[in-house]
Design an enzyme around this catalytic site. Structure first.
Site, PDB file in Angstrom:
ATOM      1  N   ASP A 151      35.357  50.704  40.436  1.00 46.68           N
ATOM      2  CA  ASP A 151      36.238  49.673  39.821  1.00 46.68           C
ATOM      3  C   ASP A 151      35.309  49.013  38.763  1.00 46.68           C
ATOM      4  OD1 ASP A 151      38.048  47.951  39.719  1.00 46.68           O
ATOM      5  OD2 ASP A 151      37.708  47.451  41.700  1.00 46.68           O
ATOM      6  N   HIS A 224      48.053  52.386  36.232  1.00 51.35           N
ATOM      7  CA  HIS A 224      46.681  50.897  36.524  1.00 51.35           C
ATOM      8  C   HIS A 224      45.830  50.430  34.913  1.00 51.35           C
ATOM      9  CE1 HIS A 224      45.106  47.560  37.763  1.00 51.35           C
ATOM     10  NE2 HIS A 224      43.823  48.223  37.412  1.00 51.35           N
TER      11      HIS A 224
END
Length: 326
Positions: A151, A224
């Protein structure tokens, strides 16, 4: 950082191993607002007092205020782009706004420091606010989120982080400040883990093990990473993420706390529109088939020097001085 920008809060600090996120609403009555304003002058001292117990653990606390909270606590002038959280999407795929006047983003490399500071802050605030959300986050292995992917790979750093995360001449009265958006996502891990790794990679747009971005001919436009890449005038516009994993395995709760800092809300809002509505509409982020946003808030983070000065702000006086007053 440019010398003409006031000292910011710890917005651009490196990602920590632990964090506590507290979102609260103001209780009614003038005493509540006075209590919060008084604390603004003392946050830095409390961070120093707790942080000296473990100087290398990088304890910090960022304080932000929602649109309604700012008006009640401080009045005018107000940050140019501060407004209520804008919702996107519909039905089960929806970015919802939830109550929040105050955000405390507490982080350190040891959870005990976060816990101690949170306890001291809440001891001061307990009679003035109602906590509507509290999340204790942790770094998951090598900066992975709960669905197993790294992330914040594209986070800006150094001068670039300052450029994208802090306000400068676009709103000079609030230079050194930042906007921060938070959302709590819950993941259906049973459904997610039932997918082959290759399918997960196409949804995220990166390889799961290596974190290498998929080639343009392979990566779907609904991935994403595709939908959260924003360009303006041919240049990528970035935000600074400090996301954390959280969860309660015994309760079957697995989540990611999204927290993104930017010099204006627009790029984060564009990302959310792309994710929840689609780019073009209908081409939405397929990660949302397995992840659900259950909170949402937008806050303004004043510079460190402004935060201390806000302790002396009189919102009633600012109303009387305003040209529109009366």
């Amino acid at each position: 950082m440019p010398t003409d920008i006031p000292e910011p809060q710890a917005v651009c600090d490196s990602i920590s191993r632990s964090a506590i996120f507290l979102v609260a609403t103001l209780k009614a009555g003038p005493d509540s607002a006075s209590t919060v304003r008084a604390l603004c002058a003392d946050v830095a001292a409390l961070v120093r007092a707790v942080g000296t117990r473990a100087p290398t653990a990088n304890l910090s606390c960022v304080c932000g205020f929602g649109s309604d909270g700012w008006d009640t606590l401080f009045g005018a002038p107000r940050p140019a782009n501060l407004h209520a959280f804008r919702e996107f999407g519909e039905g089960k795929r929806r970015a919802i706004g939830t109550p929040g006047d105050i955000l405390l983003h507490i982080r350190a490399d040891h959870m005990d420091l976060c816990f101690e500071l949170a306890s001291l802050l809440m001891e001061r605030l307990r009679d003035a606010v109602s906590v509507v959300d509290e999340v204790h986050g942790f770094r998951y292995f090598d900066l992975r989120d709960m669905v197993g992917f790294v992330d914040g790979t594209e986070n800006p750093s150094g001068r670039e982080a300052v450029e994208f995360a802090l306000i400068s001449d676009q709103d000079p009265a609030f230079a050194g400040g930042s906007y921060v958006m938070v959302q709590k996502y819950l993941h259906d891990m049973v459904a997610w883990e039932s997918l082959p790794v290759e399918a997960q990679e196409r949804i995220i747009g990166r390889r799961k093990l290596s974190d290498v971005e998929l080639a343009d001919g392979v990566k779907p436009s609904s991935s994403h990473s595709s939908l959260t890449t924003i360009e303006k005038d041919g240049k990528e516009v970035k935000i600074l993420r400090h996301n954390m994993a959280f969860g309660r395995p015994g309760a079957g709760e697995f989540g990611t706390y999204f927290i993104g800092y930017a010099s204006a809300p627009e790029p984060i809002e564009q990302m959310l529109e792309n994710m929840f509505v689609g780019r073009p509409p209908g081409n939405y982020d397929r990660l949302l088939d397995y992840s659900r946003a259950v909170t949402g808030g937008l806050f303004f983070v004043p510079s460190a020097s402004m935060l201390e000065d806000l302790a002396d702000r009189d919102p009633q006086a600012s109303k009387e001085e305003s040209p529109s007053a009366g």
